[in-house]
Design a protein around this motif. Structure first.
Motif: not given
Ligand code: N01
Length: 565
Positions: A196-198, A216-219, A498-500
């Motif tokens: 969600s952040s990226g 991107q590791r996972t779409a 999932s990270y959950f």
């Molecule tokens: O974190 P994430 P986030 N090498 O864990 C990748 C809330 N939120 O900060 O899926 C390469 O979801 C990882 O890949 P994969 C919301 O609840 C809300 O984005 O593990 N890539 C994934 O793509 C959200 O769910 C808003 O394969 C690596 C990404 O990094 C939660 O916060 C906005 C890696 C992590 O995604 C977290 O979101 C933002 C590696 N070694 C956040 N390790 C709103 O809109 C990890 N990744 C309200």
């Protein structure tokens, strides 16, 4: 330098209070407000330099709500609800931070808040039934009750890729973003991670940078947020309907206003389904979950059809078919992972300066002083943005140095995953509460976190009325709740990847960190506690107090052998 007089270096006396709240996020601030309103002496300490919690630290470009602003905000004061006009359906981080500052000033909470103060240890003293809490700024508190409102997304997770610290350019984690603006103009930028952040950062900076490479590791199944300004007529409607809105948000499973649909996928013809998916695509944020076909999540065929609809959209938006293919998830259905909501995310890949590296095909080998090397070679960057997520659920609680009875470390007690009662307390740690922690619910966060804060306040009032000084959850009650969480994990839509489940943190036990039974079960169980006169707890009397022992018995002793059997 003048020698320092010994008297001057002695520790100041700890501040003695009823309640110490840790964390100035939405939950902690509400806890401070409620505790003070009820006449408890209370202080709040926060590691960050300002209020907002997650919304303080995550100040990257385009960080914004994906719950409707007025459904995420506080509902405890109609005056507050009426006087604060959110400009957009989904407010951006700066507006959210302004709102939180407004709240703490409006309710005069700032005087009991201390910023830049990170807890380094919190130790329970059995003889006095109090917590001694020390913080990084040297302050020390002795509190009867410790409320750790430290959030589930507070500890940034950085990948263990070789050389990460050698990079000589600028690098930032989205969850620890600087308070001073980052200048992206004309820079060569990498974004790692497409959660969600990226997916919020990428389109926000794409047109400004010289080049943007997304790793991107996972779409993810991204769909439009469909943000828009709130019109003056809508503002008036919100005010006119405050009570009705509050009722829905306080009592619904999700804590959203989206109306549930009344049809299952295959009740409709192909054409009707298509029209419905188009409607979903244009709907705001979480309506794609809350108002979708009733079987969209549990029915595999239904889920696959919705996913195929999104995949078609991706193919239509993204001009390069190879990039479109990479951006289409292959390993999970809709809501198998927390779905992000986006603005112009897929469109960003049509910019000539934006490229996508699929790390499953092209793994990252190392970070060098100048850039990121994959098995296809090195790309050089000025800035790396790590949008790589968090140590979810238990990360912050496990890093506070919490020691309960007999010096038991919380992180040790939870070494196999969290063991909680109602996602609020844990056995062996009397007078500790952690609203908004693991096992809370899976919904619009401030809503169920607020339910937990209210429950905590009711519990403290009960204790005050009965002259109780300490409270500890019974190991059987904790075991029952924890078993319910673990055994129902399969009912959650989220996959173990999932990270959950903590799967993104090496070595972390794979346990669902949410409450798969949902907010309504949490409500039911909290109501049961009250109905059963708090028999899920052991209490001890406050010295010299007149209260009655619970159920007319002597306070029960809790067996230290806390288990989640
Ligand atoms: O974190 P994430 P986030 N090498 O864990 C990748 C809330 N939120 O900060 O899926 C390469 O979801 C990882 O890949 P994969 C919301 O609840 C809300 O984005 O593990 N890539 C994934 O793509 C959200 O769910 C808003 O394969 C690596 C990404 O990094 C939660 O916060 C906005 C890696 C992590 O995604 C977290 O979101 C933002 C590696 N070694 C956040 N390790 C709103 O809109 C990890 N990744 C309200």
């Amino acid at each position: 330098m003048e020698p320092i007089e010994p008297a001057l270096v002695e520790r100041a006396q700890p501040v003695s209070i009823d309640v110490l709240v840790v964390g100035a996020g939405i939950t902690g601030v509400y806890q401070l407000y409620r505790a003070r309103e009820e006449g408890f002496s209370v202080k709040l300490i926060e590691a960050g330099g300002g209020v907002g919690g997650t919304w303080y630290w995550n100040r990257y470009p385009e960080a914004r709500f994906d719950s409707e602003s007025y459904t995420y905000a506080y509902l405890f004061s109609e005056e507050l609800f009426n006087e604060w006009e959110w400009t957009e359906e989904f407010a951006g981080q700066p507006e959210i931070e302004r709102y939180m500052n407004h709240v703490i000033d409006r309710f005069d909470l700032r005087r009991d808040m201390q910023f830049g103060s990170r807890v380094t240890s919190a130790v329970y003293d059995e003889s006095s039934g109090t917590w001694t809490v020390r913080a990084s700024d040297g302050s020390e508190f002795r509190a009867r009750f410790l409320v750790a409102a430290v959030g589930v997304l507070s500890i940034p997770q950085l990948p263990d890729v070789p050389g990460r610290e050698d990079f000589r350019g600028e690098s930032f984690h989205t969850g620890n973003w600087p308070t001073t603006p980052v200048d992206f103009a004309g820079k060569r930028v990498a974004v790692v991670g497409t959660g969600s952040s990226g997916v919020q950062v990428i389109p926000a900076i794409a047109s400004e940078v010289a080049s943007l490479t997304v790793y991107q590791r996972t779409a993810n199944w991204c769909t439009p947020l469909n943000n828009r300004p709130i019109t003056p007529e809508e503002q008036a409607d919100l005010r006119a309907n405050f009570e009705a809105i509050r009722e829905v948000l306080n009592t619904s499973a999700g804590g959203f206003l989206h109306s549930p649909h009344d049809r299952a996928t295959f009740d409709d013809s192909k054409e009707e389904r298509r029209a419905f998916y188009e409607k979903m695509w244009k709907s705001p944020g979480f309506a794609k979950l809350g108002s979708n076909y009733t079987d969209m999540i549990p029915n595999k065929a239904a889920n696959a059809e919705f996913c195929e609809f999104i995949a078609e959209k991706i193919r239509r938006i993204v001009k390069d078919p190879e990039t479109a293919e990479k951006l289409t998830p292959k390993d999970h259905g809709y809501a198998g992972k927390r779905p992000p909501f986006v603005t112009d995310y897929f469109e960003a890949y049509n910019n000539a300066n934006v490229s996508l590296i699929d790390l499953k095909e092209t793994p990252m080998v190392r970070v060098t002083e100048t850039g990121i090397e994959t098995n296809e070679g090195l790309r050089e960057f000025d800035i790396i943005v790590w949008a790589t997520g968090f140590d979810f659920g238990t990360g912050a609680l496990a890093r506070m140095g919490i020691r309960g009875r007999h010096g038991l470390a919380l992180e040790e007690y939870w070494a196999d995953g969290p063991s909680t009662f109602l996602g609020i307390q844990t056995c062996g740690f009397p007078n500790l509460f952690f609203p908004g922690g693991p096992h809370g619910a899976a919904a619009n966060n401030p809503r169920y976190n607020g339910d937990q804060v209210d429950f905590i306040i009711d519990t403290l009032l009960y204790m005050r009325d009965h002259g109780y000084g300490t409270i500890e959850v019974d190991s059987a009650a904790e075991g029952e709740w924890t078993n319910m969480m673990n055994s129902n994990a399969g009912n959650s839509p989220f996959l173990e990847s999932s990270y959950f489940y903590g799967s993104n943190v090496p070595g972390k036990p794979r346990r669902l960190l949410l409450n798969p039974c949902g907010r309504l079960v949490l409500h039911e169980k909290m109501a049961d506690v009250v109905k059963n006169d708090y028999k899920a707890y052991a209490f001890t009397k406050e010295e010299g107090a007149e209260g009655r022992p619970i159920r007319g018995e002597e306070p029960r002793r809790v067996d230290r052998n806390c288990s989640d059997e």
